[in-house]
Write an enzyme that holds these catalytic residues in place. Structure first.
Site, PDB file in Angstrom:
ATOM      1  N   SER A   1      11.042   4.526   2.242  1.00  0.00           N
ATOM      2  CA  SER A   1      10.095   4.857   1.213  1.00  0.00           C
ATOM      3  C   SER A   1      10.015   4.048   0.141  1.00  0.00           C
ATOM      4  CB  SER A   1      10.817   6.083   0.435  1.00  0.00           C
ATOM      5  OG  SER A   1      10.030   6.684  -0.614  1.00  0.00           O
TER       6      SER A   1
ATOM      7  N   HIS B   1       2.277   5.207  -2.605  1.00  0.00           N
ATOM      8  CA  HIS B   1       3.294   5.689  -2.232  1.00  0.00           C
ATOM      9  C   HIS B   1       3.226   5.465  -0.677  1.00  0.00           C
ATOM     10  CE1 HIS B   1       5.090   9.666  -0.148  1.00  0.00           C
ATOM     11  NE2 HIS B   1       6.074   8.820  -0.445  1.00  0.00           N
TER      12      HIS B   1
ATOM     13  N   ASN C   1       5.879   6.259   2.895  1.00  0.00           N
ATOM     14  CA  ASN C   1       7.222   6.880   3.597  1.00  0.00           C
ATOM     15  C   ASN C   1       7.013   7.053   5.082  1.00  0.00           C
ATOM     16  OD1 ASN C   1       8.002   9.708   4.202  1.00  0.00           O
ATOM     17  ND2 ASN C   1       6.657   9.625   2.625  1.00  0.00           N
ATOM     18  N   THR C   2       7.855   6.549   5.998  1.00  0.00           N
ATOM     19  CA  THR C   2       8.054   6.997   7.125  1.00  0.00           C
ATOM     20  C   THR C   2       9.520   7.215   7.768  1.00  0.00           C
ATOM     21  OG1 THR C   2       8.171   4.700   7.949  1.00  0.00           O
ATOM     22  CG2 THR C   2       6.103   5.830   8.143  1.00  0.00           C
ATOM     23  N   ARG C   3       9.397   8.216   8.651  1.00  0.00           N
ATOM     24  CA  ARG C   3      11.164   8.503   8.822  1.00  0.00           C
ATOM     25  C   ARG C   3      11.123   8.958  10.336  1.00  0.00           C
ATOM     26  NH1 ARG C   3       8.235  11.920   5.554  1.00  0.00           N
ATOM     27  NH2 ARG C   3       7.774  14.037   6.348  1.00  0.00           N
TER      28      ARG C   3
ATOM     29  N   HIS D   1      -9.546   4.850   2.821  1.00  0.00           N
ATOM     30  CA  HIS D   1      -9.875   5.965   4.198  1.00  0.00           C
ATOM     31  C   HIS D   1     -10.489   5.217   5.266  1.00  0.00           C
ATOM     32  CE1 HIS D   1      -8.151   9.491   2.331  1.00  0.00           C
ATOM     33  NE2 HIS D   1      -8.673   9.067   1.116  1.00  0.00           N
TER      34      HIS D   1
ATOM     35  N   HIS E   1       0.469  24.273  -9.657  1.00  0.00           N
ATOM     36  CA  HIS E   1       0.255  24.801 -11.546  1.00  0.00           C
ATOM     37  C   HIS E   1      -0.477  24.145 -12.216  1.00  0.00           C
ATOM     38  CE1 HIS E   1       2.817  21.098 -11.345  1.00  0.00           C
ATOM     39  NE2 HIS E   1       2.548  21.062 -12.685  1.00  0.00           N
TER      40      HIS E   1
END
Length: 278
Positions: free
Chosen positions: A101, A115, A117-119, A148, A178
């Site tokens: 991350s 940001h 992240n890979t998992r 993009h 919210h």
């Protein structure tokens, strides 16, 4: 004899560390080119229930704060969350998870927060997940198109359906109900990726990491010499509040780290060093 899954886990974790090294070296070099020697803090942490990881934090004049965390954790989910994780019931709660991350908060309000992240996760099932997204303080159409278009090119090499599918998933995921607003300008987000070809999914996941570095370095260099004002800095600090709100209220990675008793400092490394609420 080593099991196929053990080999896969080893390959994935080796890649996560390789990517960590590439990103760290690129960011430190950028600091040296445009500013000065940054401060780099490294820490190894162990998880009582199994596994651990390495956290790297970079503080500089280009990067106000970059957190890079690589982890490999395993063990058993608690009964209270076992039903939330695909395949965990069938594995009696046993799991293995490895990932990287990266979260970057910039000094300049004209360079977006980033940001990636890979998992890879194993229960009785196996899947890859991750993504890339950018959060500008000021919208820039050229940045949006570059980000993009580059992501689409990377995705199309693997599956022509990936980009539009993962873009929509990113837009849906990085949304603050919210506030009724998006966290940023999106990117791609994927989860539960198991096409039936582990190596193809792994290569796609590797491409996500490499594409992140390519995009972010381009964006930074495009804006790094642009002057900014204290009013823009104030706006940046306020907008960062949205980042914090999302990560604490909705981020799945934060929740997964907490429910697996991960290192809290590593989990919260995504937080910006300074932020304001009005």
């Amino acid at each position: 004899m080593e099991k196929a899954t053990d080999t896969q886990k080893k390959l994935a974790v080796e890649w996560f560390y390789t990517l960590r090294d590439k990103v760290r070296e690129s960011f430190v070099l950028l600091e040296k080119q445009f500013a000065k020697e940054p401060k780099v803090n490294k820490r190894i942490w162990k998880r009582i229930d199994g596994g651990g990881g390495e956290s790297t934090i970079i503080y500089g004049d280009v990067f106000e704060k970059v957190g890079i965390n690589v982890s490999e954790v395993y063990g058993k989910f608690s009964d209270s969350v076992i039903n939330e994780i695909p395949g965990a019931n069938e594995s009696n709660g046993k799991f293995w998870a490895g990932g990287i991350s990266i979260v970057s908060h910039m000094q300049s309000p004209l360079i977006p927060a980033a940001h990636m992240n890979t998992r890879l996760i194993y229960t009785s099932k196996q899947w890859f997940g991750g993504g890339i997204d950018f959060t500008p303080m000021y919208y820039d159409e050229a940045d949006y198109q570059y980000i993009h278009n580059t992501l689409k090119t990377a995705c199309d090499k693997f599956n022509p359906e990936y980009y539009i599918k993962f873009k929509h998933q990113c837009d849906d995921y990085f949304f603050l109900p919210h506030r009724q607003e998006s966290r940023g300008i999106g990117g791609i987000f994927y989860d539960n990726l198991n096409s039936g070809d582990w190596h193809d999914d792994f290569n796609f996941t590797k491409a996500v990491g490499e594409t992140f570095l390519e995009i972010f370095l381009h964006i930074i260099k495009r804006h790094i010499n642009e002057p900014w004002t204290e009013a823009q800095r104030e706006h940046q600090l306020i907008r960062r509040g949205r980042y914090v709100e999302f990560n604490l209220l909705y981020d799945r990675g934060t929740r997964f780290g907490l429910i697996t008793n991960g290192n809290p400092d590593a989990i919260m490394m995504s937080m910006p060093p300074l932020v304001k609420w009005i």
